[in-house]
Motif scaffolding. Structure first.
Motif, mmCIF file in Angstrom:
data_model
loop_
_atom_site.group_PDB
_atom_site.id
_atom_site.type_symbol
_atom_site.label_atom_id
_atom_site.label_comp_id
_atom_site.label_asym_id
_atom_site.label_seq_id
_atom_site.Cartn_x
_atom_site.Cartn_y
_atom_site.Cartn_z
ATOM 1 N N VAL A 52 0.887 -1.126 -0.207
ATOM 2 C CA VAL A 52 -0.031 -0.322 -0.154
ATOM 3 C C VAL A 52 0.964 1.008 -0.187
ATOM 4 O O VAL A 52 2.130 1.742 0.454
ATOM 5 N N SER A 53 0.225 2.230 -0.332
ATOM 6 C CA SER A 53 0.317 3.412 -0.248
ATOM 7 C C SER A 53 -0.285 4.438 0.654
ATOM 8 O O SER A 53 -2.009 4.117 0.057
ATOM 9 N N GLY A 54 -0.298 5.313 0.744
ATOM 10 C CA GLY A 54 -1.417 6.132 1.223
ATOM 11 C C GLY A 54 -1.770 6.547 2.826
ATOM 12 O O GLY A 54 -1.636 4.555 2.872
ATOM 13 N N ASP A 152 -1.311 4.901 -5.447
ATOM 14 C CA ASP A 152 -1.625 6.149 -5.518
ATOM 15 C C ASP A 152 -1.251 6.485 -6.808
ATOM 16 O O ASP A 152 -0.042 6.489 -6.920
ATOM 17 N N THR A 153 -1.833 7.297 -7.148
ATOM 18 C CA THR A 153 -1.090 7.971 -8.321
ATOM 19 C C THR A 153 -0.658 9.612 -8.017
ATOM 20 O O THR A 153 -0.444 9.974 -9.004
ATOM 21 N N ALA A 154 -0.439 9.744 -6.759
ATOM 22 C CA ALA A 154 -0.039 11.129 -6.512
ATOM 23 C C ALA A 154 1.336 11.451 -7.019
ATOM 24 O O ALA A 154 1.770 9.973 -6.554
ATOM 25 N N PRO A 155 1.245 12.658 -7.326
ATOM 26 C CA PRO A 155 3.096 12.491 -7.940
ATOM 27 C C PRO A 155 4.191 12.366 -6.722
ATOM 28 O O PRO A 155 5.463 11.485 -7.415
ATOM 29 N N GLU A 166 4.233 4.434 -15.609
ATOM 30 C CA GLU A 166 3.245 5.309 -15.901
ATOM 31 C C GLU A 166 2.128 4.963 -16.541
ATOM 32 O O GLU A 166 0.875 5.802 -16.769
ATOM 33 N N PHE A 167 1.579 3.860 -15.708
ATOM 34 C CA PHE A 167 0.053 3.536 -15.683
ATOM 35 C C PHE A 167 -0.061 3.681 -14.322
ATOM 36 O O PHE A 167 -1.378 5.066 -14.415
ATOM 37 N N ARG A 168 0.478 4.646 -13.589
ATOM 38 C CA ARG A 168 -0.248 6.073 -12.617
ATOM 39 C C ARG A 168 -0.469 7.030 -13.261
ATOM 40 O O ARG A 168 -1.234 8.320 -12.743
ATOM 41 N N GLY A 175 -8.333 11.382 -13.646
ATOM 42 C CA GLY A 175 -9.081 11.767 -12.219
ATOM 43 C C GLY A 175 -8.948 10.302 -11.700
ATOM 44 O O GLY A 175 -9.652 10.175 -11.008
ATOM 45 N N VAL A 176 -7.459 9.811 -11.466
ATOM 46 C CA VAL A 176 -7.840 8.491 -10.882
ATOM 47 C C VAL A 176 -7.230 8.826 -9.824
ATOM 48 O O VAL A 176 -5.957 9.226 -10.178
ATOM 49 N N ARG A 177 -7.849 8.684 -8.087
ATOM 50 C CA ARG A 177 -6.681 8.746 -7.196
ATOM 51 C C ARG A 177 -5.974 7.825 -6.728
ATOM 52 O O ARG A 177 -4.825 8.277 -6.009
ATOM 53 N N ARG A 178 -6.941 6.285 -7.120
ATOM 54 C CA ARG A 178 -6.115 5.336 -6.699
ATOM 55 C C ARG A 178 -6.658 4.083 -7.067
ATOM 56 O O ARG A 178 -7.827 4.091 -7.754
ATOM 57 N N ALA A 179 -5.998 3.200 -7.719
ATOM 58 C CA ALA A 179 -6.316 2.219 -7.915
ATOM 59 C C ALA A 179 -5.970 0.883 -7.501
ATOM 60 O O ALA A 179 -5.638 0.651 -6.575
ATOM 61 N N LEU A 180 -7.342 0.231 -7.327
ATOM 62 C CA LEU A 180 -6.719 -1.456 -6.575
ATOM 63 C C LEU A 180 -6.396 -2.642 -7.300
ATOM 64 O O LEU A 180 -7.991 -2.815 -8.093
#
Lengths: 302, 244
Positions: A52-54, A152-155, A166-168, A175-180
């Motif tokens: 996980v992150s975040g 998590d996609t935040a930089p 690249e995916f992130r 607009g995706v914040r997080r992908a599970l």
């Protein structure tokens, strides 16, 4: 030892039917096949199981009993034999989004012997996040079930497993914040992945790991069965084709035996030579020989 | 049942030669079901039928009888995609010639035939044979249907078809389509090609004259094909004798 397990060791078995559900769940870690109620209450988070992150929600969060019941009911009406696999995947992804309101979109992919065969999204992210439009390895790899990879996609954030820079970045731009990302329990030669795309600003409503694992456990059956069924149908059709092409080649050999007074083996050498010289497939050359001499190929004989 | 079958199959399959896979499946099947013989064939209508596996020489002989006549409960099982139970009285009523043929060549008195791959179009049959004239009626096909499904899965998974939708089949690779029984059957197709050319006959007619001669002489199509390919029988002998 259950028979399907035995078969897999010797010959890959593509077609699994619903009775193999129990067999599949054995791939989960011991003791981690929770009842729906246990899972959604969130007491069975896998220790250290989630890369996980975040900030993370409670493991069972995001999936209530009523939503799970609706999902299970929806899945029970999915007919795999009458619809193309892609359609089944799209439909099931839609059911997942309906069950997990925090997910703005969901994708399901199925691979056969490691090659991705189907990718379907419930919504519009398909146009930008379909892994087939990107280089191999675009989608970070999911850990074995029931674990779930959270990206998590935040930089500033980095995904500890699977990379996926690249995916992130693509996901973030849309607009995706997080992908599970969760793997489906494999069935024979078929593997699958569920990806949930979370967009809202607030992480409080995000589904927890146990909730995602529970969803994955339920969707795996129709999704992988649909793919296995389609593959079995394809193989049966091609098997018939293989028998017909062999029959055509033998018939052409017989014609050449009669024309040249040679043996069947010599006739085969002649056919192979004709195939090489004309740079055409053996079965096509054989079809020409048959068409040139007789009314009706063997494969049309009544 | 499935566990017993898997164990019997693993005990049997001493070799991994791909062309012997269906034979070992048929033997494992016969060993766990209460039957006296089992045979596996793949079928593509109208007339292609390849025997791929048999539990015994008698089971293989019984299949050749059905192919020689071009009729029988196995064809019906394939055409209708259903289980066909042929006890001795059913055989006597519907396939009396076949009944005599199978009894004299293989010793079987009744049979049950099940489709392979019946959950989609179906690509073959499982023939189960009995020495007793009434055993077929008493046989519960439920377990056999499950075995037929499992064997369909195994055969399809190991079938010589391209992995991807746009790839070509590798004709050089040995597979269970090259099973010993199938190789013998292919010589019939060579013989049909010879008749095609030498008698200017359509394939349907060529198969019909071959079957007629096999019936009249009490021989199998495979035997006649061998005779033709090896020059002991020439195409003209299939023509009606103008002197008579």
């Amino acid at each position: 030892m259950p028979p399907m397990e035995v078969f897999r060791e010797r010959v890959p078995v593509p077609c699994l039917r619903s009775h193999d559900v129990d067999d599949r769940t054995r791939h989960d870690e011991p003791g981690d096949v929770p009842s729906p109620a246990r899972a959604v209450r969130g007491r069975d988070a896998v220790p250290g199981g989630c890369a996980v992150s975040g900030e993370q929600p409670p493991a069972g969060a995001g999936l209530d009993d009523a939503a799970l019941a609706r999902l299970v009911a929806g899945l029970s009406t999915v007919s795999i034999a009458t619809r193309p696999t892609g359609e089944v995947l799209r439909h099931v992804a839609g059911l997942v989004v309906a069950a997990l309101p925090a997910a703005a979109d969901a994708s399901l992919s199925v691979a056969h012997r490691g090659t991705v065969r189907f990718v379907e999204f419930a919504g519009r992210l398909a146009s930008v996040l379909d892994e087939r439009q990107h280089p191999r390895g675009f989608l970070p790899s999911a850990p074995p079930p029931p674990r779930v990879l959270s990206v998590d996609t935040a930089p500033g954030d980095t995904a500890p497993e699977g990379g996926g820079a690249e995916f992130r970045s693509v996901a973030r731009r849309h607009g995706v914040r997080r992908a599970l990302i969760a793997a489906l329990p494999p069935a024979g030669d078929f593997t699958g992945t569920l990806v949930l795309y979370l967009t809202g600003a607030d992480a409080a409503g995000d589904p927890g790991e146990a909730a995602v694992a529970e969803v994955v456990r339920h969707v795996a059956v129709p999704v992988l069965d649909a793919a296995a069924y389609e593959e079995a149908v394809r193989r049966a059709e091609q098997l018939t084709e293989a028998m017909r092409s062999r029959a055509g080649i033998e018939q052409a050999k017989g014609i050449l035996v009669a024309v040249h007074g040679c043996s069947p083996d010599e006739a085969f050498v002649r056919l192979s030579r004709m195939s090489q010289q004309s740079n055409r497939k053996l079965r096509e050359v054989a079809e020409d020989v048959v068409a040139g001499y007789v009314r009706g190929a063997m494969t049309d004989a009544g | 049942m499935l566990e017993d079958f898997a164990e019997a199959w693993i005990r049997d399959a001493g070799t991994r030669a791909p062309e012997l896979l269906p034979d070992s499946l048929a033997r494992a099947c016969a060993s766990v079901l209460d039957v006296d013989g089992a045979g596996l064939s793949i079928i593509s209508r109208p007339s292609l039928r390849l025997p791929i596996g048999a539990s015994s020489p008698a089971a293989a002989a019984a299949e050749r009888c059905q192919f020689a006549l071009g009729d029988g409960p196995c064809f019906r099982a394939h055409d209708t995609q259903s289980v066909v139970v042929a006890s001795a009285d059913v055989l006597a009523r519907e396939w009396s010639v076949l009944q005599q043929d199978i009894l004299s060549r293989a010793g079987y008195r009744s049979q049950v035939c099940l489709p392979l791959g019946h959950s989609f179009a179906g690509f073959g049959v499982l023939d189960l044979y009995f020495l007793s004239p009434v055993a077929a009626s008493a046989f519960d096909p439920a377990g056999a249907l499950r075995l037929a499904d499992e064997m369909s899965d195994v055969l399809l998974a190991a079938s010589p078809v391209p992995e991807g939708p746009d790839e070509d089949e590798d004709l050089g690779a040995v597979s269970w389509l090259d099973a010993p029984g199938a190789q013998r059957r292919r010589r019939v197709w060579v013989a049909l090609g010879m008749l095609n050319f030498e008698l200017r006959m359509s394939s349907a007619d060529a198969l019909a004259v071959l079957r007629a001669r096999a019936f009249a002489q009490g021989r199998t199509l495979e035997d006649l094909a061998d005779d033709m390919i090896e020059g002991r029988l020439v195409s003209e002998q299939f023509l009606p004798d103008p002197g008579r």
